[in-house]
Write a protein that holds these residues in place. Structure first.
Motif, PDB file in Angstrom:
ATOM      1  N   GLN A   1      91.849  89.835   0.608  1.00 26.27           N
ATOM      2  CA  GLN A   1      90.462  90.281   0.497  1.00 26.27           C
ATOM      3  C   GLN A   1      89.723  90.124   1.836  1.00 26.27           C
ATOM      4  OE1 GLN A   1      88.166  87.967  -2.244  1.00 26.27           O
ATOM      5  NE2 GLN A   1      86.249  88.995  -1.770  1.00 26.27           N
ATOM      6  N   LYS A   2      89.861  88.964   2.464  1.00 22.40           N
ATOM      7  CA  LYS A   2      89.154  88.707   3.711  1.00 22.40           C
ATOM      8  C   LYS A   2      89.647  89.618   4.836  1.00 22.40           C
ATOM      9  CE  LYS A   2      86.664  85.293   2.127  1.00 22.40           C
ATOM     10  NZ  LYS A   2      85.206  85.438   1.954  1.00 22.40           N
ATOM     11  N   MET A   3      90.978  89.749   4.960  1.00 17.06           N
ATOM     12  CA  MET A   3      91.514  90.578   6.032  1.00 17.06           C
ATOM     13  C   MET A   3      91.159  92.046   5.812  1.00 17.06           C
ATOM     14  SD  MET A   3      92.769  88.487   8.119  1.00 17.06           S
ATOM     15  CE  MET A   3      93.314  89.777   9.217  1.00 17.06           C
ATOM     16  N   GLY A   4      91.167  92.484   4.559  1.00 13.43           N
ATOM     17  CA  GLY A   4      90.775  93.859   4.274  1.00 13.43           C
ATOM     18  C   GLY A   4      89.335  94.129   4.671  1.00 13.43           C
ATOM     19  N   THR A   5      88.450  93.172   4.395  1.00 14.91           N
ATOM     20  CA  THR A   5      87.048  93.319   4.775  1.00 14.91           C
ATOM     21  C   THR A   5      86.882  93.359   6.286  1.00 14.91           C
ATOM     22  OG1 THR A   5      86.355  92.150   2.767  1.00 14.91           O
ATOM     23  CG2 THR A   5      84.748  92.324   4.543  1.00 14.91           C
ATOM     24  N   LEU A   6      87.562  92.444   6.977  1.00 17.02           N
ATOM     25  CA  LEU A   6      87.495  92.427   8.444  1.00 17.02           C
ATOM     26  C   LEU A   6      88.018  93.733   9.044  1.00 17.02           C
ATOM     27  CD1 LEU A   6      88.624  88.812   9.438  1.00 17.02           C
ATOM     28  CD2 LEU A   6      86.368  89.824   9.706  1.00 17.02           C
ATOM     29  N   ASP A   7      89.098  94.244   8.466  1.00 16.86           N
ATOM     30  CA  ASP A   7      89.694  95.480   8.977  1.00 16.86           C
ATOM     31  C   ASP A   7      88.720  96.652   8.817  1.00 16.86           C
ATOM     32  OD1 ASP A   7      91.874  97.067  10.012  1.00 16.86           O
ATOM     33  OD2 ASP A   7      92.174  97.807   7.980  1.00 16.86           O
ATOM     34  N   LYS A   8      88.082  96.745   7.658  1.00 13.38           N
ATOM     35  CA  LYS A   8      87.141  97.848   7.421  1.00 13.38           C
ATOM     36  C   LYS A   8      85.934  97.756   8.344  1.00 13.38           C
ATOM     37  CE  LYS A   8      88.372  98.468   2.549  1.00 13.38           C
ATOM     38  NZ  LYS A   8      87.916  98.339   1.141  1.00 13.38           N
ATOM     39  N   ILE A   9      85.384  96.546   8.503  1.00 12.06           N
ATOM     40  CA  ILE A   9      84.219  96.384   9.369  1.00 12.06           C
ATOM     41  C   ILE A   9      84.574  96.701  10.820  1.00 12.06           C
ATOM     42  CG2 ILE A   9      82.586  94.703  10.296  1.00 12.06           C
ATOM     43  CD1 ILE A   9      82.652  93.313   7.587  1.00 12.06           C
ATOM     44  N   SER A  10      85.743  96.246  11.256  1.00  9.06           N
ATOM     45  CA  SER A  10      86.164  96.506  12.640  1.00  9.06           C
ATOM     46  C   SER A  10      86.380  97.996  12.880  1.00  9.06           C
ATOM     47  CB  SER A  10      87.446  95.722  12.949  1.00  9.06           C
ATOM     48  OG  SER A  10      87.231  94.334  12.815  1.00  9.06           O
ATOM     49  N   GLN A  11      86.921  98.680  11.880  1.00 14.35           N
ATOM     50  CA  GLN A  11      87.087 100.128  11.998  1.00 14.35           C
ATOM     51  C   GLN A  11      85.732 100.815  12.141  1.00 14.35           C
ATOM     52  OE1 GLN A  11      89.752 102.041  12.162  1.00 14.35           O
ATOM     53  NE2 GLN A  11      91.473 100.789  11.482  1.00 14.35           N
ATOM     54  N   ARG A  12      84.765 100.335  11.370  1.00 19.45           N
ATOM     55  CA  ARG A  12      83.427 100.936  11.442  1.00 19.45           C
ATOM     56  C   ARG A  12      82.766 100.652  12.794  1.00 19.45           C
ATOM     57  NH1 ARG A  12      81.571  98.974   7.049  1.00 19.45           N
ATOM     58  NH2 ARG A  12      80.172  97.348   7.809  1.00 19.45           N
ATOM     59  N   ILE A  13      82.927  99.427  13.295  1.00 21.23           N
ATOM     60  CA  ILE A  13      82.368  99.089  14.608  1.00 21.23           C
ATOM     61  C   ILE A  13      82.972  99.965  15.695  1.00 21.23           C
ATOM     62  CG2 ILE A  13      82.294  97.286  16.371  1.00 21.23           C
ATOM     63  CD1 ILE A  13      82.034  95.245  14.120  1.00 21.23           C
ATOM     64  N   LEU A  14      84.291 100.173  15.632  1.00 28.89           N
ATOM     65  CA  LEU A  14      84.955 101.016  16.632  1.00 28.89           C
ATOM     66  C   LEU A  14      84.424 102.450  16.568  1.00 28.89           C
ATOM     67  CD1 LEU A  14      87.109 101.450  18.786  1.00 28.89           C
ATOM     68  CD2 LEU A  14      88.768 101.840  16.945  1.00 28.89           C
ATOM     69  N   LYS A  15      84.243 102.952  15.355  1.00 31.78           N
ATOM     70  CA  LYS A  15      83.722 104.313  15.201  1.00 31.78           C
ATOM     71  C   LYS A  15      82.323 104.429  15.795  1.00 31.78           C
ATOM     72  CE  LYS A  15      82.516 107.737  11.684  1.00 31.78           C
ATOM     73  NZ  LYS A  15      82.425 108.011  10.216  1.00 31.78           N
ATOM     74  N   GLU A  16      81.470 103.438  15.525  1.00 30.30           N
ATOM     75  CA  GLU A  16      80.103 103.484  16.051  1.00 30.30           C
ATOM     76  C   GLU A  16      80.080 103.323  17.564  1.00 30.30           C
ATOM     77  OE1 GLU A  16      78.075 100.469  13.885  1.00 30.30           O
ATOM     78  OE2 GLU A  16      78.005 101.604  12.009  1.00 30.30           O
ATOM     79  N   LEU A  17      80.995 102.501  18.103  1.00 29.03           N
ATOM     80  CA  LEU A  17      81.079 102.353  19.551  1.00 29.03           C
ATOM     81  C   LEU A  17      81.463 103.674  20.220  1.00 29.03           C
ATOM     82  CD1 LEU A  17      82.759  98.900  20.333  1.00 29.03           C
ATOM     83  CD2 LEU A  17      80.551  99.736  21.159  1.00 29.03           C
TER      84      LEU A  17
END
Length: 490
Positions: A265-281
């Motif tokens: 659960q935790k790693m999945g959440t981190l992965d999704k947030i990091s993907q979103r941060i990369l997209k916004e960057l």
């Protein structure tokens, strides 16, 4: 217990002489520093001093290598406070040269046939192991070959944690599976997969792994695998195990299962947030690149503001370059590490299920033995006058004796099976506990390193942008002072 992993030769040892701070238990929910309540605030931040802790850094020959930062008590005002200066405090002990198997995945190549299109990768191997006929090998493998290897490793070592493979289908954010970025991302993941195996003290000596690295054509070896009926039988057996109740499961494996759920659960959440941060960057970078030329064009029509406008344009361009470095670091370092451990979470659950399957088989045999012993005891006091054998003219004693002999044979067979399965359960438990500990150490090392690199990458980004704008402000202040002095003199 040493906080280092074993090398591929099965050896282990302390990697350095620095003092070690005991890490959290591998089954602890705090391994990654996650809090159950994300809303809690740390009230002690006001008095917090800069502290640099001892950490575990990955190295090439061992799974981890101790490295110590300067102790917090030695921190002084005269020391540099930039986190980038922490690199100078980083001390690595001499690394023992004990690795004897080196594997590289490179040179992806497209293949187009009348039936399909696929990509192969060159697998280059160098080794000093005596079981290899040569010291260097070079073969080409496609993704399906990696799947075959993973399946063979799981079949031979059902309770060891086999490293995950990248997904078979197109990863999120990529359209074409023959896209250069996708192929390169997969190549890196496959390279890490093989090196994880090469560094494993047990998996690296698997015969199928040797075949994968050395044999030019795998087709003949793939045909030697289990047939369709055999695979179906294994699938049915695995499904049946999900409805079996596991009796007397050790608490540590229940804790492992609970931890794997939380970890996933935790790693999945981190992965999704990091993907979103990369997209916004990336979106921010794209807009920044459109922003700078506007100031350059504006400077052509404003003679008095030309120099300041050009300075703003130049500063924005420098910030774009810094943003590109930040984006690249996130895409190439943090995201792959997070995504690999998202896949690892599924692997952990599968390994635990296979361990439970072995124990379920053992429990079912124990229950069957107890039932057979009860049947034999009941046979001593049962009336066999109306059995089918009695109607055929057999005496009651003869019928009873035949039934007892049959039950005794079944009891003997069950006792043999129980002894074998008891050994399998004990071996499975021992293997899983040892490999879980090894995996936990590697996981903590990998994620600590990824988070540390991400933090330094962010600090470098902001420092570079800050220096750019401070330089611009200083130049403008100099011009303002010059103009002011000129007016005063006039």
């Amino acid at each position: 217990m040493e906080t280092t992993t074993t090398t591929i030769t099965g050896g282990g040892g302390a990697a350095g002489k620095s003092s070690k701070v005991p890490g959290p238990h591998p089954l602890s929910k705090d391994v990654l520093g996650f809090d159950d309540d994300d809303d809690d605030e740390d009230e002690e931040e006001e008095e917090e001093d800069l502290e640099v802790f001892s950490k575990v850094i990955p190295c090439r020959s061992h799974g981890v290598l101790d490295a110590s930062f300067t102790d917090a008590s030695s921190f002084s005002i005269s020391m540099q406070t930039s986190p980038s200066s922490m690199i100078n405090q980083h001390t690595l002990e001499d690394e023992p040269d004990s690795k004897d198997l080196f594997v590289t995945v490179d040179d992806p190549e497209n293949h187009i046939t009348a039936i399909e299109t696929f990509v192969t990768y060159r697998i280059a191997t160098k080794t000093t192991r005596s079981e290899f006929d040569s010291c260097e090998y070079e073969v080409r493998r496609r993704y399906q070959d990696f799947l075959w290897l993973k399946g063979k490793l799981e079949e031979a070592h059902s309770t060891l944690i086999v490293p995950p493979l990248p997904e078979k289908f197109v990863m999120r954010g990529m359209v074409d599976r023959f896209n250069e970025d996708f192929v390169e991302t997969r190549r890196k993941a496959l390279h890490k997969f093989l090196n994880r195996i090469a560094d494993h003290p047990t998996l690296s000596f698997n015969e199928d792994f040797k075949i994968f690295l050395t044999v030019q054509e795998l087709a003949a070896h793939k045909k030697l695998g289990p047939g369709f009926i055999s695979k179906m039988g294994e699938t049915v057996r695995a499904v049946a195990s999900t409805v079996k109740s596991i009796k007397n499961r050790p608490d540590e494996f229940t804790a492992m299962s609970d931890y794997a759920d939380i970890f996933r659960q935790k790693m999945g959440t981190l992965d999704k947030i990091s993907q979103r941060i990369l997209k916004e960057l990336k979106e921010h970078l794209s807009e920044m690149k459109e922003y700078s030329p506007i100031y350059t064009l504006w400077s052509g029509s404003e003679q008095e503001l030309a120099e300041p406008l050009k300075g703003v344009a130049s500063s924005i361009e420098n910030c774009c370059k810094a943003t590109e470095g930040l984006t690249m670091g996130l895409a190439e370092n943090l995201l792959p590490a997070l995504h690999e451990y998202v896949l690892c979470a599924e692997t952990l659950k599968s390994v635990l299920k296979r361990r439970d399957l072995i124990q379920a088989d053992y429990d079912s045999r124990v229950d069957a033995l107890a039932n057979k012993k009860a049947d034999r005891e009941m046979l001593e006091h049962s009336d066999l006058s109306f059995t089918f054998g009695a109607f055929l003219g057999k005496s009651t004693e003869e019928v009873k004796q035949q039934k007892q002999q049959k039950i005794d044979r079944e009891i003997d067979e069950l006792q043999v099976d129980i002894g074998r399965l008891e050994d399998e359960v004990e071996c499975a438990n021992s293997n899983l506990k040892a490999d879980w500990q090894r995996w936990s150490i590697n996981m903590r090392s990998d994620l600590q390193s990824a988070f540390h690199d991400a933090a330094e990458n962010n600090v470098h980004y902001f420092e570079r942008c800050l220096a750019t704008w401070e330089s611009f402000l200083a130049s403008q202040q100099t011009e303002i002072d010059t103009d002011k002095n000129g007016k005063d003199n006039a």
